[in-house]
Design an enzyme around this catalytic site. Structure first.
Site, PDB file in Angstrom:
ATOM      1  N   ARG A   1      29.241  11.298 -19.398  1.00 20.99           N
ATOM      2  CA  ARG A   1      29.821  12.626 -19.573  1.00 20.99           C
ATOM      3  C   ARG A   1      31.335  12.527 -19.594  1.00 20.99           C
ATOM      4  O   ARG A   1      31.922  11.859 -18.758  1.00 20.99           O
ATOM      5  CB  ARG A   1      29.386  13.510 -18.403  1.00 20.99           C
TER       6      ARG A   1
ATOM      7  N   THR B   1      35.746  17.474 -20.736  1.00 24.51           N
ATOM      8  CA  THR B   1      34.927  18.481 -21.437  1.00 24.51           C
ATOM      9  C   THR B   1      33.511  18.594 -20.867  1.00 24.51           C
ATOM     10  O   THR B   1      32.804  19.560 -21.157  1.00 24.51           O
ATOM     11  CB  THR B   1      34.791  18.126 -22.930  1.00 24.51           C
TER      12      THR B   1
ATOM     13  N   ASP C   1      28.520  12.541  -6.818  1.00 23.97           N
ATOM     14  CA  ASP C   1      28.148  11.781  -8.019  1.00 23.97           C
ATOM     15  C   ASP C   1      27.008  10.830  -7.659  1.00 23.97           C
ATOM     16  O   ASP C   1      27.213   9.838  -6.949  1.00 23.97           O
ATOM     17  CB  ASP C   1      29.370  11.005  -8.536  1.00 23.97           C
TER      18      ASP C   1
ATOM     19  N   ASP D   1      27.522   7.068  -8.523  1.00 23.48           N
ATOM     20  CA  ASP D   1      28.501   6.411  -7.640  1.00 23.48           C
ATOM     21  C   ASP D   1      27.895   6.150  -6.269  1.00 23.48           C
ATOM     22  O   ASP D   1      28.084   5.076  -5.691  1.00 23.48           O
ATOM     23  CB  ASP D   1      29.749   7.287  -7.470  1.00 23.48           C
TER      24      ASP D   1
HETATM   25  C1  PRP Z   1      25.945  12.538 -14.563  1.00 20.86           C
HETATM   26  C2  PRP Z   1      24.512  12.615 -14.087  1.00 20.86           C
HETATM   27  C3  PRP Z   1      23.755  13.049 -15.329  1.00 20.86           C
HETATM   28  C4  PRP Z   1      24.763  13.942 -16.007  1.00 20.86           C
HETATM   29  C5  PRP Z   1      24.391  15.363 -15.732  1.00 20.86           C
HETATM   30  O1  PRP Z   1      26.107  11.350 -15.224  1.00 20.86           O
HETATM   31  O2  PRP Z   1      24.040  11.418 -13.567  1.00 20.86           O
HETATM   32  O3  PRP Z   1      23.423  11.982 -16.185  1.00 20.86           O
HETATM   33  O4  PRP Z   1      26.056  13.642 -15.450  1.00 20.86           O
HETATM   34  O5  PRP Z   1      25.292  16.227 -16.315  1.00 20.86           O
HETATM   35  P1  PRP Z   1      24.925  17.244 -17.458  1.00 20.86           P
HETATM   36  O6  PRP Z   1      23.610  17.862 -17.111  1.00 20.86           O
HETATM   37  O7  PRP Z   1      26.069  18.213 -17.394  1.00 20.86           O
HETATM   38  O8  PRP Z   1      24.901  16.514 -18.769  1.00 20.86           O
HETATM   39  P2  PRP Z   1      27.514  10.723 -15.662  1.00 20.86           P
HETATM   40  O9  PRP Z   1      27.765  10.967 -17.112  1.00 20.86           O
HETATM   41  O10 PRP Z   1      28.593  11.162 -14.706  1.00 20.86           O
HETATM   42  O11 PRP Z   1      27.249   9.180 -15.544  1.00 20.86           O
HETATM   43  P3  PRP Z   1      26.653   8.295 -14.341  1.00 20.86           P
HETATM   44  O12 PRP Z   1      25.170   8.470 -14.377  1.00 20.86           O
HETATM   45  O13 PRP Z   1      27.096   6.941 -14.714  1.00 20.86           O
HETATM   46  O14 PRP Z   1      27.258   8.781 -13.038  1.00 20.86           O
END
Ligand code: PRP
Length: 198
Positions: A93, A97, A190, A193
């Protein structure tokens, strides 16, 4: 039990080991709930004493973990269905944005009947919906697509329910909203993390 484990995940004092152990235990419970939503057929088996009716999964399934946090749920699902193919989808993500950026996808050549998207966090719902689009692009109907996760925001759940039937979605809890960074609020931080210790 699910509530107790979720409390450990929410607690910012939980160590990486505590978070991981609670997540792994919760993943097994989420897995059982999600697999129970797949169609089953009635079969007759012969017990040591007499024939008896039982349930058996109907059709095949693949798991689609969204890298990275979705990988935390994968071992529980593979333990339950050891021969299921795994389609990996890499998504990050955008920090400003909150739009999901797709950087990797790999699907099996022989597609199973149903697909379960694995992602513990459903915030805006954008990441999971993008996977729904990918799956529809290769022939899946919305009714054959499922989502298994831990936390959702009300908004994310609503958005995903417009893409696949709400009955196909498994989460442990739904939080009221999103914060300014589009994180689930109050949420648990997170997930990636905290699970991977980064
Ligand atoms: C986070 C989470 C989901 C996503 C959810 O991932 O683990 O995959 O955001 O958000 P959304 O419903 O608004 O799309 P991130 O992209 O931060 O990556 P990560 O899994 O590496 O922490």
């Amino acid at each position: 039990m699910k509530d107790v484990l979720l409390t450990i995940l929410r607690d910012r004092q939980s160590s990486t080991a505590e978070f991981r152990r609670a997540s792994d235990q919760l993943a097994a419970l989420v897995c059982a709930e999600a697999l129970a939503k797949l169609p089953h057929s009635t079969v007759t088996v012969t017990t040591p004493l007499a024939p008896a009716e039982g349930l058996k999964p109907a059709g095949s399934v693949m798991f689609v973990p969204i890298i990275r946090a979705g990988l935390a749920l994968l071992p529980a699902f593979l333990f339950a269905v050891p021969d299921a193919p795994v389609a990996l989808v890499g998504m990050q993500r955008d920090e400003v944005t909150a739009q999901p950026g797709l950087y990797y996808q790999k699907f099996p050549a022989d597609l199973p009947d149903r697909a379960i998207i694995l992602d513990p966090m459903l915030a805006t719902g954008g990441s999971s919906l993008l996977v729904v689009d990918l799956l529809q692009g290769i022939g899946y109907t919305p009714g054959n697509i499922y989502h298994a996760g831990v936390l959702a925001s009300g908004e994310g759940l609503q958005r995903l329910s417009a893409g696949i039937p709400e009955a196909n979605i498994t989460v442990v809890a739904v939080d009221p909203g999103l914060d300014g960074r589009k994180f689930i609020f109050p949420g648990l931080g997170d997930y990636g993390d905290r699970y991977f210790g980064t």
